[in-house]
Motif scaffolding. Structure first.
Motif, mmCIF file in Angstrom:
data_model
loop_
_atom_site.group_PDB
_atom_site.id
_atom_site.type_symbol
_atom_site.label_atom_id
_atom_site.label_comp_id
_atom_site.label_asym_id
_atom_site.label_seq_id
_atom_site.Cartn_x
_atom_site.Cartn_y
_atom_site.Cartn_z
ATOM 1 N N ARG A 9 0.697 -1.227 -0.036
ATOM 2 C CA ARG A 9 0.236 0.243 0.078
ATOM 3 C C ARG A 9 0.761 1.364 0.064
ATOM 4 N NH1 ARG A 9 -3.166 -2.964 4.219
ATOM 5 N NH2 ARG A 9 -4.802 -3.904 3.077
ATOM 6 N N GLY A 10 2.117 1.065 0.078
ATOM 7 C CA GLY A 10 3.167 2.309 0.054
ATOM 8 C C GLY A 10 4.402 1.776 -0.487
ATOM 9 N N GLU A 11 5.485 2.407 -0.172
ATOM 10 C CA GLU A 11 6.901 2.085 -0.787
ATOM 11 C C GLU A 11 7.514 0.792 -0.155
ATOM 12 O OE1 GLU A 11 11.317 3.960 -1.052
ATOM 13 O OE2 GLU A 11 9.556 5.263 -0.795
ATOM 14 N N PHE A 12 6.978 0.545 0.937
ATOM 15 C CA PHE A 12 7.553 -0.682 1.602
ATOM 16 C C PHE A 12 6.726 -1.028 2.730
ATOM 17 C CE2 PHE A 12 9.501 2.785 4.062
ATOM 18 C CZ PHE A 12 9.318 2.296 5.194
ATOM 19 N N ILE A 13 7.103 -2.361 3.591
ATOM 20 C CA ILE A 13 6.039 -2.746 4.689
ATOM 21 C C ILE A 13 7.464 -3.404 5.565
ATOM 22 C CG2 ILE A 13 5.715 -4.833 3.618
ATOM 23 C CD1 ILE A 13 3.038 -4.641 5.490
ATOM 24 N N PRO A 14 7.326 -3.107 6.939
ATOM 25 C CA PRO A 14 8.485 -3.726 7.885
ATOM 26 C C PRO A 14 8.193 -5.375 7.841
ATOM 27 C CG PRO A 14 7.417 -1.524 8.788
ATOM 28 C CD PRO A 14 6.630 -1.916 7.805
ATOM 29 N N LEU A 15 9.194 -5.821 7.990
ATOM 30 C CA LEU A 15 9.185 -7.337 7.865
ATOM 31 C C LEU A 15 8.190 -7.856 9.029
ATOM 32 C CD1 LEU A 15 10.135 -9.918 6.811
ATOM 33 C CD2 LEU A 15 12.151 -9.931 8.297
ATOM 34 N N GLN A 58 10.532 -8.280 -3.870
ATOM 35 C CA GLN A 58 11.252 -9.281 -2.708
ATOM 36 C C GLN A 58 10.080 -10.473 -2.508
ATOM 37 O OE1 GLN A 58 12.509 -6.044 0.276
ATOM 38 N NE2 GLN A 58 14.473 -7.327 -0.144
ATOM 39 N N VAL A 59 11.014 -11.662 -1.739
ATOM 40 C CA VAL A 59 10.249 -12.917 -1.639
ATOM 41 C C VAL A 59 10.518 -12.995 0.049
ATOM 42 C CG1 VAL A 59 9.690 -15.180 -1.857
ATOM 43 C CG2 VAL A 59 10.233 -13.595 -3.851
ATOM 44 N N VAL A 60 9.511 -13.274 0.593
ATOM 45 C CA VAL A 60 9.946 -13.427 2.290
ATOM 46 C C VAL A 60 9.335 -15.030 2.307
ATOM 47 C CG1 VAL A 60 9.121 -13.121 4.558
ATOM 48 C CG2 VAL A 60 9.263 -11.244 2.614
ATOM 49 N N SER A 61 10.259 -15.831 3.037
ATOM 50 C CA SER A 61 9.928 -17.220 3.253
ATOM 51 C C SER A 61 9.711 -17.621 4.776
ATOM 52 C CB SER A 61 10.871 -18.332 2.597
ATOM 53 O OG SER A 61 11.066 -17.987 1.334
ATOM 54 N N TYR A 62 8.833 -18.261 5.216
ATOM 55 C CA TYR A 62 8.719 -18.669 6.791
ATOM 56 C C TYR A 62 7.959 -20.098 6.795
ATOM 57 C CZ TYR A 62 7.067 -18.431 11.518
ATOM 58 O OH TYR A 62 6.849 -18.937 12.780
ATOM 59 N N GLN A 63 8.377 -20.868 7.511
ATOM 60 C CA GLN A 63 7.614 -22.169 7.788
ATOM 61 C C GLN A 63 6.935 -22.659 6.435
ATOM 62 O OE1 GLN A 63 4.962 -21.415 11.043
ATOM 63 N NE2 GLN A 63 6.762 -22.137 12.346
ATOM 64 N N GLY A 64 7.838 -22.784 5.312
ATOM 65 C CA GLY A 64 7.392 -23.120 4.058
ATOM 66 C C GLY A 64 6.357 -22.855 3.388
ATOM 67 N N THR A 65 6.134 -21.170 3.420
ATOM 68 C CA THR A 65 5.268 -20.276 2.679
ATOM 69 C C THR A 65 6.128 -19.219 2.307
ATOM 70 O OG1 THR A 65 3.577 -20.925 4.148
ATOM 71 C CG2 THR A 65 3.364 -18.871 2.973
ATOM 72 N N GLN A 66 5.899 -18.930 1.185
ATOM 73 C CA GLN A 66 6.588 -17.760 0.630
ATOM 74 C C GLN A 66 5.628 -16.869 0.356
ATOM 75 O OE1 GLN A 66 8.461 -19.033 -3.333
ATOM 76 N NE2 GLN A 66 10.519 -19.645 -2.258
ATOM 77 N N VAL A 67 5.824 -15.372 0.551
ATOM 78 C CA VAL A 67 5.161 -14.286 0.434
ATOM 79 C C VAL A 67 6.234 -13.429 -0.806
ATOM 80 C CG1 VAL A 67 4.201 -12.103 1.550
ATOM 81 C CG2 VAL A 67 4.475 -14.353 2.738
ATOM 82 N N ARG A 68 5.290 -13.236 -1.885
ATOM 83 C CA ARG A 68 5.797 -12.467 -2.949
ATOM 84 C C ARG A 68 5.146 -11.102 -2.934
ATOM 85 N NH1 ARG A 68 8.625 -15.525 -6.333
ATOM 86 N NH2 ARG A 68 8.148 -17.918 -6.111
ATOM 87 N N VAL A 69 5.987 -10.005 -2.802
ATOM 88 C CA VAL A 69 5.590 -8.834 -2.583
ATOM 89 C C VAL A 69 5.386 -7.983 -3.890
ATOM 90 C CG1 VAL A 69 6.098 -6.355 -1.436
ATOM 91 C CG2 VAL A 69 6.670 -8.733 -0.262
ATOM 92 N N LEU A 70 4.160 -7.416 -4.219
ATOM 93 C CA LEU A 70 3.730 -6.868 -5.609
ATOM 94 C C LEU A 70 3.617 -5.470 -5.236
ATOM 95 C CD1 LEU A 70 0.969 -9.435 -6.482
ATOM 96 C CD2 LEU A 70 3.480 -9.474 -7.152
ATOM 97 N N ALA A 71 3.797 -4.596 -6.155
ATOM 98 C CA ALA A 71 3.526 -3.135 -6.089
ATOM 99 C C ALA A 71 2.072 -2.691 -5.803
ATOM 100 C CB ALA A 71 4.114 -2.594 -7.469
ATOM 101 N N GLY A 72 1.598 -1.986 -5.135
ATOM 102 C CA GLY A 72 0.272 -1.557 -5.002
ATOM 103 C C GLY A 72 -0.419 -0.918 -6.263
ATOM 104 N N THR A 73 -1.709 -0.667 -6.354
ATOM 105 C CA THR A 73 -2.439 -0.235 -7.360
ATOM 106 C C THR A 73 -2.371 1.533 -7.090
ATOM 107 O OG1 THR A 73 -4.097 -0.762 -6.738
ATOM 108 C CG2 THR A 73 -3.136 -2.182 -8.521
#
Length: 73
Positions: A9-15, A58-73
């Motif tokens: 929803r912005g430029e970044f999100i804290p982990l 960026q791609v965040v991985s935790y406990q077998g799940t990957q979160v792919r971060v997309l640009a907001g609209t």
């Protein structure tokens, strides 16, 4: 391994906020604990900074799940 697509929803999100927002951690406190324990990877490398700025692509991985971060609209 499951995948989650997360739209910024912005430029970044804290982990720690990303883990909470995607439901991978039940609270911000829990997110900070798992990060400090070295259980979270960002782009394939262990990330220990709780408030690391996670940006588009960026791609965040935790406990077998990957979160792919997309640009907001």
């Amino acid at each position: 391994m499951s995948n989650i697509l997360f739209e910024l929803r912005g430029e970044f999100i804290p982990l720690d906020s990303l883990l909470k927002a995607t439901g991978l951690a039940e609270s911000g406190g829990r997110a900070r604990v798992v990060i400090s324990e070295g259980q979270v990877e960002v782009d394939g490398k262990t990330e220990l900074r709780k408030t690391a700025k996670i940006r588009e692509g960026q791609v965040v991985s935790y406990q077998g799940t990957q979160v792919r971060v997309l640009a907001g609209t």
